[in-house]
Write a protein that holds these residues in place. Sequence first.
Motif, short mmCIF file in Angstrom:
data_model
loop_
_atom_site.label_atom_id
_atom_site.label_comp_id
_atom_site.label_asym_id
_atom_site.label_seq_id
_atom_site.Cartn_x
_atom_site.Cartn_y
_atom_site.Cartn_z
N ALA A 38 0.83 -1.21 0.00
CA ALA A 38 0.00 0.00 0.00
C ALA A 38 0.86 1.26 0.00
CB ALA A 38 -0.94 -0.01 1.20
N LEU A 39 1.94 1.26 0.79
CA LEU A 39 2.83 2.43 0.81
C LEU A 39 3.48 2.66 -0.55
CD1 LEU A 39 4.88 2.54 4.12
CD2 LEU A 39 3.32 4.23 3.21
N VAL A 40 3.95 1.59 -1.17
CA VAL A 40 4.59 1.72 -2.47
C VAL A 40 3.60 2.25 -3.49
CG1 VAL A 40 5.64 0.43 -4.38
CG2 VAL A 40 6.38 0.02 -2.04
N LEU A 41 2.39 1.71 -3.50
CA LEU A 41 1.38 2.18 -4.46
C LEU A 41 1.00 3.63 -4.19
CD1 LEU A 41 -0.93 -0.96 -4.74
CD2 LEU A 41 0.93 -0.23 -6.25
N HIS A 42 0.90 3.99 -2.92
CA HIS A 42 0.59 5.40 -2.60
C HIS A 42 1.68 6.33 -3.11
CE1 HIS A 42 -0.13 9.14 -0.62
NE2 HIS A 42 1.06 9.04 -0.05
N TRP A 43 2.93 6.00 -2.83
CA TRP A 43 4.01 6.89 -3.24
C TRP A 43 4.22 6.89 -4.75
CZ3 TRP A 43 6.93 5.32 1.68
CH2 TRP A 43 6.64 6.23 2.70
N THR A 44 3.79 5.84 -5.42
CA THR A 44 3.85 5.85 -6.88
C THR A 44 2.87 6.87 -7.42
OG1 THR A 44 4.43 3.52 -6.91
CG2 THR A 44 3.60 4.45 -8.94
N ILE A 45 1.68 6.90 -6.89
CA ILE A 45 0.67 7.87 -7.34
C ILE A 45 0.98 9.26 -6.81
CG2 ILE A 45 -1.76 8.52 -7.07
CD1 ILE A 45 -1.25 6.41 -9.20
N ALA A 46 1.52 9.36 -5.60
CA ALA A 46 1.83 10.66 -5.01
C ALA A 46 2.91 11.39 -5.79
CB ALA A 46 2.26 10.50 -3.56
N PHE A 93 7.85 -7.54 -7.70
CA PHE A 93 6.42 -7.26 -7.78
C PHE A 93 6.14 -5.80 -7.46
CE2 PHE A 93 2.16 -6.81 -6.14
CZ PHE A 93 1.43 -7.35 -7.18
N PHE A 94 6.79 -5.25 -6.45
CA PHE A 94 6.55 -3.86 -6.09
C PHE A 94 6.92 -2.92 -7.24
CE2 PHE A 94 6.92 -4.38 -1.18
CZ PHE A 94 5.77 -5.16 -1.19
N LEU A 95 8.01 -3.22 -7.93
CA LEU A 95 8.39 -2.38 -9.07
C LEU A 95 7.39 -2.52 -10.22
CD1 LEU A 95 12.25 -2.89 -9.03
CD2 LEU A 95 11.00 -0.79 -8.50
N LEU A 96 6.94 -3.73 -10.49
CA LEU A 96 5.93 -3.93 -11.54
C LEU A 96 4.60 -3.27 -11.17
CD1 LEU A 96 6.57 -7.61 -12.65
CD2 LEU A 96 6.96 -5.54 -13.97
N ALA A 97 4.21 -3.39 -9.93
CA ALA A 97 2.97 -2.75 -9.48
C ALA A 97 3.08 -1.23 -9.57
CB ALA A 97 2.64 -3.18 -8.06
N ARG A 102 1.55 3.84 -12.52
CA ARG A 102 1.87 5.05 -13.28
C ARG A 102 0.91 5.23 -14.46
NH1 ARG A 102 5.23 8.46 -10.64
NH2 ARG A 102 6.14 9.22 -12.54
N PHE A 103 0.38 4.11 -14.95
CA PHE A 103 -0.56 4.18 -16.07
C PHE A 103 -1.99 4.47 -15.62
CE2 PHE A 103 2.86 1.56 -17.88
CZ PHE A 103 3.15 2.34 -18.98
N MET A 104 -2.22 4.50 -14.33
CA MET A 104 -3.57 4.73 -13.81
C MET A 104 -3.76 6.16 -13.31
SD MET A 104 -4.27 1.13 -11.91
CE MET A 104 -6.00 1.52 -11.72
N ARG A 105 -3.01 7.09 -13.84
CA ARG A 105 -3.09 8.48 -13.37
C ARG A 105 -4.48 9.07 -13.51
NH1 ARG A 105 2.40 10.82 -16.10
NH2 ARG A 105 3.14 8.72 -16.35
N SER A 106 -5.13 8.81 -14.63
CA SER A 106 -6.45 9.42 -14.85
C SER A 106 -7.47 8.88 -13.85
CB SER A 106 -6.92 9.19 -16.28
OG SER A 106 -6.98 7.80 -16.54
N THR A 107 -7.39 7.60 -13.52
CA THR A 107 -8.30 7.02 -12.54
C THR A 107 -8.02 7.58 -11.15
OG1 THR A 107 -8.33 4.99 -13.84
CG2 THR A 107 -9.19 4.87 -11.60
N ALA A 108 -6.76 7.76 -10.84
CA ALA A 108 -6.40 8.30 -9.52
C ALA A 108 -6.92 9.72 -9.35
CB ALA A 108 -4.89 8.27 -9.33
N ALA A 109 -6.97 10.47 -10.43
CA ALA A 109 -7.41 11.86 -10.34
C ALA A 109 -8.93 11.97 -10.19
CB ALA A 109 -6.96 12.63 -11.58
N THR A 110 -9.67 10.95 -10.61
CA THR A 110 -11.13 11.03 -10.58
C THR A 110 -11.73 10.57 -9.26
OG1 THR A 110 -11.36 8.84 -11.57
CG2 THR A 110 -11.33 10.73 -13.07
N LEU A 111 -11.01 9.77 -8.50
CA LEU A 111 -11.53 9.24 -7.23
C LEU A 111 -10.89 9.94 -6.04
CD1 LEU A 111 -11.32 5.43 -8.07
CD2 LEU A 111 -13.37 6.83 -8.03
#
Length: 185
Positions: A38-46, A93-97, A102-111
């Motif tokens: 969860a932390l890795v995914l958060h900081w990827t989007i952050a 896995f963390f790097l692949l996730a 990074r490709f889900m930027r538009s979804t992250a911005a809408t929610l």
Amino acid sequence: MKTRAVQFLFFFVCTVFAAALQDMWPVFGGTKPPFLLALVLHWTIADQPTNDSERHPSRKRPFYAARWIPVAVFAGALEDALSGFPIGCATGFFLLAGVSMRFMRSTAATLSPAAFGLLAVTLAAPLHELWLAVWGVAGDDPAPIIRFFASAIPAAPVGAVIFFLMPRLEKNVGFEGPESIGGDA
């Protein structure tokens, strides 16, 4: 205190704290809540650029755009060590996730952050279990199919809480605004 040293220390402390929580948390359905994931995914989007990047030139630096990569490597190495996985198993896995996020930027911005965290981590946790099964480190007690579905249950609240809480903590540490290289800002 908006120095890079303080921010690196913040990343380090949060990652070690998440690893400790994940290691000490009781097992549910053969899995533990994915605090590190969860932390890795958060900081990827952050790390995504924001609309105010013109006011904050530091956000255009390569350091800012790729700070999730060393965090993913560190978090993966911690999970590999604490779980007894082969070197590179969780890290890969963390790097692949992270790349996938990074490709889900538009979804992250809408929610909202909590809703996106719930969705992202709930989807990533079963894939992590599948990854571990492919590596042959998941074990057979319980069956991999049970672990696959059971991993989503603790992942949902963990994702929502991490994605809701971390931006507030980051703001207090000084992630808002330009960074000072050496001294306090």
